[in-house]
Design an enzyme around this catalytic site. Structure first.
Site, PDB file in Angstrom:
ATOM      1  N   ASN A 118       1.812   7.302   7.657  1.00 18.23           N
ATOM      2  CA  ASN A 118       1.805   7.019   6.220  1.00 18.23           C
ATOM      3  C   ASN A 118       1.268   8.164   5.377  1.00 18.23           C
ATOM      4  O   ASN A 118       1.019   7.984   4.184  1.00 18.23           O
ATOM      5  CB  ASN A 118       1.013   5.740   5.957  1.00 18.23           C
ATOM      6  CG  ASN A 118       1.489   4.608   6.826  1.00 18.23           C
ATOM      7  OD1 ASN A 118       0.782   4.199   7.740  1.00 18.23           O
ATOM      8  ND2 ASN A 118       2.700   4.141   6.609  1.00 18.23           N
ATOM      9  N   VAL A 125       0.430  10.130   0.221  1.00 11.14           N
ATOM     10  CA  VAL A 125      -0.018   8.921   0.903  1.00 11.14           C
ATOM     11  C   VAL A 125       0.917   7.764   0.564  1.00 11.14           C
ATOM     12  O   VAL A 125       1.200   7.509  -0.602  1.00 11.14           O
ATOM     13  CB  VAL A 125      -1.454   8.558   0.473  1.00 11.14           C
ATOM     14  CG1 VAL A 125      -1.924   7.286   1.162  1.00 11.14           C
ATOM     15  CG2 VAL A 125      -2.408   9.714   0.756  1.00 11.14           C
ATOM     16  N   CYS A 126       1.381   7.078   1.584  1.00  8.27           N
ATOM     17  CA  CYS A 126       2.233   5.904   1.403  1.00  8.27           C
ATOM     18  C   CYS A 126       1.357   4.663   1.495  1.00  8.27           C
ATOM     19  O   CYS A 126       1.041   4.191   2.585  1.00  8.27           O
ATOM     20  CB  CYS A 126       3.324   5.876   2.465  1.00  8.27           C
ATOM     21  SG  CYS A 126       4.457   4.497   2.267  1.00  8.27           S
ATOM     22  N   LEU A 127       0.925   4.186   0.343  1.00  6.91           N
ATOM     23  CA  LEU A 127       0.096   2.997   0.253  1.00  6.91           C
ATOM     24  C   LEU A 127       0.665   2.173  -0.891  1.00  6.91           C
ATOM     25  O   LEU A 127       0.737   2.650  -2.027  1.00  6.91           O
ATOM     26  CB  LEU A 127      -1.365   3.391  -0.015  1.00  6.91           C
ATOM     27  CG  LEU A 127      -2.401   2.289  -0.055  1.00  6.91           C
ATOM     28  CD1 LEU A 127      -2.482   1.565   1.290  1.00  6.91           C
ATOM     29  CD2 LEU A 127      -3.766   2.863  -0.418  1.00  6.91           C
TER      30      LEU A 127
END
Length: 197
Positions: A118, A125-127
């Site tokens: 992620n 950032v993949c959030l």
């Protein structure tokens, strides 16, 4: 705040006329200054940011540093996962809070190089709460909890780093070995080979 909502309704209905003021502000026919409303929103944003900062849940696993004590909109958070693949590493994240906070989320970038599904090579950032699921009721602590969760349970189904995501799904033991290798090299101190800001 109510005046701003009333002004917006009038403008949408075509009932509000605006004129430029001598000081560069724009005012409507009912006397509400658009610049004053904007200043009020900016002040509310600053107050909310100050409150969120004072409520940050810092511990021996989370630290916060402000490179410029006069700028609360830019700071660095270091996270140390207590368990999982990334246990013991320090991971640093740069936060940039926009003037529209909390209506828009902060921009968060990972400064520590890490092999993670992620987090991509550029530190993006993949959030989900930093994207489509952000809501003004969320706080900086919500993001800290989300970052900690990413290290405890990486999400291979929503990966930015496709190689890490595929390896986690298809060969978990190989993924674990690769993370350990990266951890030794990159995240032991969290600062040894960080990306520039």
């Amino acid at each position: 705040m109510l005046k701003l909502a009333a002004l917006k309704k009038k403008k949408e209905a075509g009932g509000g006329t605006e004129r430029a003021g001598g000081d560069g502000t724009t005012a409507s026919a009912d006397g509400v200054s658009v610049a004053n409303a904007s200043n009020a929103l900016a002040a509310a944003s600053r107050l909310r940011l100050q409150r969120d900062i004072t409520e940050l849940d810092v511990s021996d696993r989370v630290s916060v540093q402000f490179p410029d004590a006069n700028d609360l909109t830019r700071f660095v958070v270091a996270v140390r996962p207590p368990e999982g693949h990334y246990r013991g590493g320090w991971f640093r994240f740069a936060f940039e809070v926009p003037p529209t906070y909390p209506h828009a989320p902060p921009r968060v970038r990972c400064l520590t190089r890490v092999f993670h599904p992620n987090i991509d090579e550029q530190g993006n950032v993949c959030l989900n709460i930093l994207r489509e699921e952000w809501k003004p009721v969320l706080s900086l602590n919500s993001i800290l909890y989300g970052l900690q969760h990413l290290f405890l349970e990486p999400n291979a189904e929503d990966g930015l780093n496709r190689e890490a995501a595929q390896l986690l799904m298809s060969h978990p033991n190989e993924f674990r070995a690769r993370v350990t290798q990266w951890m030794r090299r990159e995240a032991a101190t969290g600062a040894s080979s960080s990306r520039g800001r």
